[in-house]
Design a protein around this motif. Structure first.
Motif, mmCIF file in Angstrom:
data_model
loop_
_atom_site.group_PDB
_atom_site.id
_atom_site.type_symbol
_atom_site.label_atom_id
_atom_site.label_comp_id
_atom_site.label_asym_id
_atom_site.label_seq_id
_atom_site.Cartn_x
_atom_site.Cartn_y
_atom_site.Cartn_z
ATOM 1 N N ASP A 115 55.463 -22.393 69.578
ATOM 2 C CA ASP A 115 55.801 -23.420 68.671
ATOM 3 C C ASP A 115 57.151 -24.137 68.950
ATOM 4 O O ASP A 115 57.941 -23.619 69.792
ATOM 5 N N GLY A 116 57.168 -25.528 68.700
ATOM 6 C CA GLY A 116 57.994 -26.459 69.172
ATOM 7 C C GLY A 116 57.803 -26.753 70.690
ATOM 8 O O GLY A 116 58.785 -27.254 71.266
ATOM 9 N N ASN A 207 64.355 -33.475 59.177
ATOM 10 C CA ASN A 207 64.151 -34.630 59.996
ATOM 11 C C ASN A 207 64.417 -35.885 59.225
ATOM 12 O O ASN A 207 63.765 -36.444 58.401
ATOM 13 N N TRP A 241 69.060 -30.038 63.114
ATOM 14 C CA TRP A 241 67.526 -30.173 63.147
ATOM 15 C C TRP A 241 67.277 -29.989 64.576
ATOM 16 O O TRP A 241 67.419 -31.097 65.509
ATOM 17 N N ALA A 243 64.130 -29.415 65.425
ATOM 18 C CA ALA A 243 62.680 -29.694 65.820
ATOM 19 C C ALA A 243 61.792 -28.678 66.427
ATOM 20 O O ALA A 243 60.861 -28.960 67.075
ATOM 21 N N SER A 244 62.271 -27.488 66.349
ATOM 22 C CA SER A 244 61.667 -26.201 66.858
ATOM 23 C C SER A 244 61.934 -25.151 65.705
ATOM 24 O O SER A 244 62.942 -24.672 65.454
ATOM 25 N N MET A 245 60.685 -25.010 64.775
ATOM 26 C CA MET A 245 61.071 -24.384 63.627
ATOM 27 C C MET A 245 61.606 -22.978 63.846
ATOM 28 O O MET A 245 62.425 -22.633 63.005
ATOM 29 N N PHE A 259 65.713 -25.058 55.654
ATOM 30 C CA PHE A 259 65.063 -25.804 56.458
ATOM 31 C C PHE A 259 63.973 -26.386 55.555
ATOM 32 O O PHE A 259 63.299 -25.718 54.519
ATOM 33 N N TYR A 261 60.385 -29.317 55.363
ATOM 34 C CA TYR A 261 59.661 -30.235 56.133
ATOM 35 C C TYR A 261 58.726 -30.493 54.679
ATOM 36 O O TYR A 261 57.622 -29.958 54.411
ATOM 37 N N LYS A 275 53.164 -30.843 57.070
ATOM 38 C CA LYS A 275 53.098 -30.917 58.518
ATOM 39 C C LYS A 275 52.871 -29.605 59.145
ATOM 40 O O LYS A 275 52.372 -29.429 60.155
ATOM 41 N N LEU A 276 53.676 -28.549 58.566
ATOM 42 C CA LEU A 276 53.454 -27.192 59.261
ATOM 43 C C LEU A 276 51.950 -26.299 58.774
ATOM 44 O O LEU A 276 51.731 -26.703 57.656
ATOM 45 N N ARG A 277 51.895 -25.532 59.380
ATOM 46 C CA ARG A 277 50.421 -24.613 59.181
ATOM 47 C C ARG A 277 50.733 -23.731 58.509
ATOM 48 O O ARG A 277 51.665 -22.626 58.717
#
Ligand code: P6P
Length: 340
Positions: A115-116, A207, A241, A243-245, A259, A261, A275-277
């Motif tokens: 991830d990221g 973000n 941020w 940008a790497s969960m 956090f 999103y 955005k995230l799964r």
């Protein structure tokens, strides 16, 4: 005090009745695979593994070479042990069954292998996220629908962050615990047992470039954070941020924070739901965070209560310090109610 290795911890958990032998083996195998992923990531340019693989994943995202390599490492490591019925990955459209030549087990493993990964080429921390479900009784050839279980059914969840040190954070539903890789010995050593996330925070991760696309409740909530001590919150906030969960979540697991999103107009304009799964990012992270006393919602409901409808479905993610998540979620629920 004598350090406790991951193996010893897993034996303790088996003796406590929290896990069975097969799940214990599964976690050992995943941890060992993540050590190998960490070695590949650590080679950087010297390993010839930076840059794009020239392929896209099921999400239509350009795959990094290390995305593909990490996925292969996890699949190969888990194929022969007899502890799994099938794997599902961000990098594969369909679940991968255990090859017929090997015995099958009672578990389903889902993962985002790296991830990221957009951060790899700029040498920023990345990570592996995984979730473990039980394979439904009588199912020998698991299909996608057999993975569609709510986050509350997870038997285990964890992440490994490949940063200045390589850390594994793991939960079986009895607290969240951190292990640090002793690179000289090659074993994960318990570094924090029973992590607790502070209920309040002065640090948020989002973000900000998406601000103009946010829904009204998110605009209101973040606007109040930015107003600081002169605004309704009466205190100043800091922002991060990565940008790497995995890196952002690990900071929260270490010093608290939140956090976000959220859903935004860019996403909904394309018919998206987030955005995230859900299955291999939001659910495992929600389990880990809740077990540390934090909260995890979509902004409207608890992530782990969601009934999944698709293997790669996406959701909004609000997670971290409980009181802050509850406030942000309240703003969204209140706004929805006002709209009727
Ligand atoms: P953005 C990485 O691609 C990821 O899936 C998460 O790790 C991270 O939190 C998020 O996307 C970053 O998204 O839009 O800021 O690039």
């Amino acid at each position: 005090m004598k350090p406790i290795t991951l193996i010893q911890f897993l034996i303790e958990e088996r003796r406590a009745g929290h896990i069975n032998a097969e799940l214990s083996l599964l976690i050992e195998v995943v941890a060992r695979a993540c050590k190998r992923i960490g070695v590949a990531v650590g080679k950087g340019a010297l390993g010839g593994v930076l840059g794009n693989a020239g392929t896209d994943n099921v999400q239509g995202e350009a795959q990094k070479k290390l995305d593909v390599i990490s996925n292969e490492i996890l699949l190969e490591a888990n194929a022969w042990g007899g502890h799994l019925a099938a794997c599902a990955s961000e990098e594969m459209e369909d679940p991968q069954p255990i090859p017929d030549m090997y015995p099958k087990g009672q578990h389903l493993l889902l993962f985002d292998p790296l991830d990221g990964s957009s951060n790899i080429d700029v040498n920023v921390s990345v990570g592996t996220i995984f979730s473990v479900l039980r394979c439904p009784d009588g199912v020998t050839e698991p299909k996608a629908e057999h993975f569609l279980q709510p986050g509350t059914t997870q038997l285990a969840a964890g992440y490994v962050v490949y940063g200045p040190s390589t850390l594994l954070v793991l939960t079986f539903g009895h607290g969240s615990h951190e292990f640090t890789l002793d690179r000289e010995v090659g074993s994960f050593v318990l570094s924090r047992r029973g992590i607790r996330i502070p209920e309040t925070t002065a640090e948020f991760a989002i973000n900000m470039s998406n601000q103009r696309h946010w829904q009204a409740p998110m605009q209101r909530y973040v606007g109040e954070l930015l107003a600081g001590k002169d605004g309704p919150r009466g205190k100043d906030f800091n922002m991060r941020w990565v940008a790497s969960m995995v890196a952002d979540v690990h900071r929260i697991m270490t010093r608290g924070g939140v956090f976000y999103y959220p859903l935004d107009a860019k996403i909904t304009a394309k018919g998206g739901t987030g955005k995230l799964r859900l299955m291999y990012e939001a659910n495992p992270m929600a389990f880990i965070v809740e077990q540390a006393g934090g909260a995890a919602t979509t902004g409207r409901e608890r992530i782990m209560d969601l009934q999944p409808t698709a293997l790669h479905q996406r959701v909004p993610v609000f997670l971290g310090s409980k009181q802050e998540i509850e406030l942000a979620t309240h703003y969204h629920v209140e706004a929805d109610g006002a709209q009727g």
